[in-house]
Design a protein around this motif. Structure first.
Motif, mmCIF file in Angstrom:
data_model
loop_
_atom_site.group_PDB
_atom_site.id
_atom_site.type_symbol
_atom_site.label_atom_id
_atom_site.label_comp_id
_atom_site.label_asym_id
_atom_site.label_seq_id
_atom_site.Cartn_x
_atom_site.Cartn_y
_atom_site.Cartn_z
ATOM 1 N N SER A 127 0.576 -1.168 -0.111
ATOM 2 C CA SER A 127 0.219 -0.080 0.332
ATOM 3 C C SER A 127 0.593 1.061 0.166
ATOM 4 O O SER A 127 0.338 2.014 -0.018
ATOM 5 C CB SER A 127 -0.934 -0.114 1.212
ATOM 6 O OG SER A 127 -0.152 -0.028 2.533
ATOM 7 N N TRP A 128 2.158 1.104 -0.101
ATOM 8 C CA TRP A 128 3.048 2.579 -0.612
ATOM 9 C C TRP A 128 3.775 2.447 -1.943
ATOM 10 O O TRP A 128 4.116 1.673 -1.814
ATOM 11 C CB TRP A 128 3.993 2.139 0.692
ATOM 12 C CG TRP A 128 4.652 0.826 1.096
ATOM 13 C CD1 TRP A 128 4.221 -0.161 1.658
ATOM 14 C CD2 TRP A 128 5.686 0.293 0.140
ATOM 15 N NE1 TRP A 128 5.544 -1.225 1.403
ATOM 16 C CE2 TRP A 128 6.360 -0.517 0.514
ATOM 17 C CE3 TRP A 128 7.222 1.676 -0.446
ATOM 18 C CZ2 TRP A 128 7.487 -1.161 -0.333
ATOM 19 C CZ3 TRP A 128 8.128 1.209 -1.137
ATOM 20 C CH2 TRP A 128 8.208 -0.326 -0.820
ATOM 21 N N VAL A 129 4.450 3.426 -2.175
ATOM 22 C CA VAL A 129 5.219 3.496 -3.197
ATOM 23 C C VAL A 129 5.864 4.817 -2.454
ATOM 24 O O VAL A 129 5.410 5.783 -1.455
ATOM 25 C CB VAL A 129 5.059 4.518 -4.154
ATOM 26 C CG1 VAL A 129 3.782 2.839 -4.571
ATOM 27 C CG2 VAL A 129 4.019 5.544 -3.955
ATOM 28 N N GLN A 130 7.077 4.654 -2.555
ATOM 29 C CA GLN A 130 8.220 5.476 -2.173
ATOM 30 C C GLN A 130 8.809 6.653 -3.492
ATOM 31 O O GLN A 130 8.859 6.323 -4.545
ATOM 32 C CB GLN A 130 9.345 5.328 -1.413
ATOM 33 C CG GLN A 130 8.934 4.229 -0.343
ATOM 34 C CD GLN A 130 10.898 3.603 0.013
ATOM 35 O OE1 GLN A 130 12.136 4.475 0.855
ATOM 36 N NE2 GLN A 130 11.166 2.790 -0.447
ATOM 37 N N THR A 131 9.156 7.948 -3.449
ATOM 38 C CA THR A 131 9.492 8.741 -4.214
ATOM 39 C C THR A 131 10.537 9.674 -4.140
ATOM 40 O O THR A 131 10.997 10.305 -2.834
ATOM 41 C CB THR A 131 8.322 10.109 -4.521
ATOM 42 O OG1 THR A 131 7.883 10.449 -3.297
ATOM 43 C CG2 THR A 131 7.573 9.180 -5.578
ATOM 44 N N GLU A 132 11.498 10.130 -5.059
ATOM 45 C CA GLU A 132 12.619 10.609 -4.235
ATOM 46 C C GLU A 132 12.293 12.809 -4.576
ATOM 47 O O GLU A 132 11.192 13.100 -5.507
ATOM 48 C CB GLU A 132 13.086 11.092 -6.281
ATOM 49 C CG GLU A 132 14.046 9.639 -5.877
ATOM 50 C CD GLU A 132 15.434 9.430 -5.517
ATOM 51 O OE1 GLU A 132 16.116 10.541 -4.130
ATOM 52 O OE2 GLU A 132 15.956 8.447 -5.189
ATOM 53 N N ARG A 133 13.006 13.177 -3.475
ATOM 54 C CA ARG A 133 12.503 15.016 -3.646
ATOM 55 C C ARG A 133 12.044 15.425 -4.724
ATOM 56 O O ARG A 133 11.954 15.908 -4.912
ATOM 57 C CB ARG A 133 13.318 15.088 -2.142
ATOM 58 C CG ARG A 133 13.413 14.803 -0.605
ATOM 59 C CD ARG A 133 14.033 15.434 0.155
ATOM 60 N NE ARG A 133 13.811 14.925 1.793
ATOM 61 C CZ ARG A 133 12.477 14.768 2.019
ATOM 62 N NH1 ARG A 133 12.159 16.275 1.999
ATOM 63 N NH2 ARG A 133 12.345 14.335 3.355
ATOM 64 N N LYS A 134 14.262 15.549 -5.314
ATOM 65 C CA LYS A 134 14.347 15.626 -6.841
ATOM 66 C C LYS A 134 12.787 15.618 -7.502
ATOM 67 O O LYS A 134 12.143 16.793 -8.161
ATOM 68 C CB LYS A 134 15.468 15.822 -7.287
ATOM 69 C CG LYS A 134 15.757 16.559 -8.177
ATOM 70 C CD LYS A 134 17.045 16.203 -8.744
ATOM 71 C CE LYS A 134 18.589 16.606 -7.654
ATOM 72 N NZ LYS A 134 19.833 17.089 -8.564
#
Length: 180
Positions: A16-23
């Motif tokens: 139920s999650w995804v990760q993303t880069e700040r940039k």
């Protein structure tokens, strides 16, 4: 076969999650102001991608899910591909086929980061009744019941007649039953 390769061949449970880069978020903010429909479609694709970052869906289904037209989806996909947010891989012919949308792993991912070094490809598939005029239910298929190791069989239904030999007093068969 190494443990890492073995794990990659196992079916993935959709988290139920995804990760993303700040940039990526900074660039995404720019995309939202320049091309809001494309940015919204990117959110929809990422929300439905599998752990490998891929989703297979027709543009009709994406249009239905996003509340836009197919032509808006086509324009949005072009923006996302041109700006390297996603890669598309055609499945089937140009007419009647679908696209696999693979999200750039530098933008978003839903698996261990170290697994990005492998090129194993699978995807979640979204289909719509609109794309399937015959319906999604299909005919009733033959169902073969199966039991898990902890399951117990409970006799029920019409079935065959009991054996002709009666039970011997005190040696009645021990049929499975539910206990309170």
């Amino acid at each position: 076969m190494s443990d890492t390769k073995t794990k990659l061949t196992q079916p993935q449970v959709r988290g139920s999650w995804v990760q993303t880069e700040r940039k990526a978020h900074e660039k995404w903010a720019s995309l939202i102001s320049r091309k809001p429909r494309a940015a919204a479609l990117l959110h929809l694709i990422i929300a439905n991608m599998n752990s490998r970052g891929a989703l297979i869906a027709s543009q009709t289904t994406l249009a239905e899910l996003s509340g836009t037209s197919v032509s808006t989806v086509k324009r949005s996909v072009k923006v996302l591909v041109d700006e390297q947010w996603v890669q598309t891989i055609r499945i089937g012919s140009e007419r009647g086929g679908a696209l696999a949308y693979v999200v750039n792993r530098r933008v978003a991912w839903a698996d261990k980061r170290k697994n990005s070094q492998y090129a194993l490809f699978d995807a979640r598939v979204l289909v719509s009744e609109r794309d399937n005029p015959q319906g999604l239910e299909g005919p009733d298929l033959t169902h073969i019941p199966s039991m898990s190791p902890a399951d117990g069989q409970l006799p029920s239904g019409d079935g065959e007649a009991p054996p002709s030999q009666p039970s011997i007093d005190g040696l009645e068969p021990d049929l499975p039953h539910l206990r309170d």
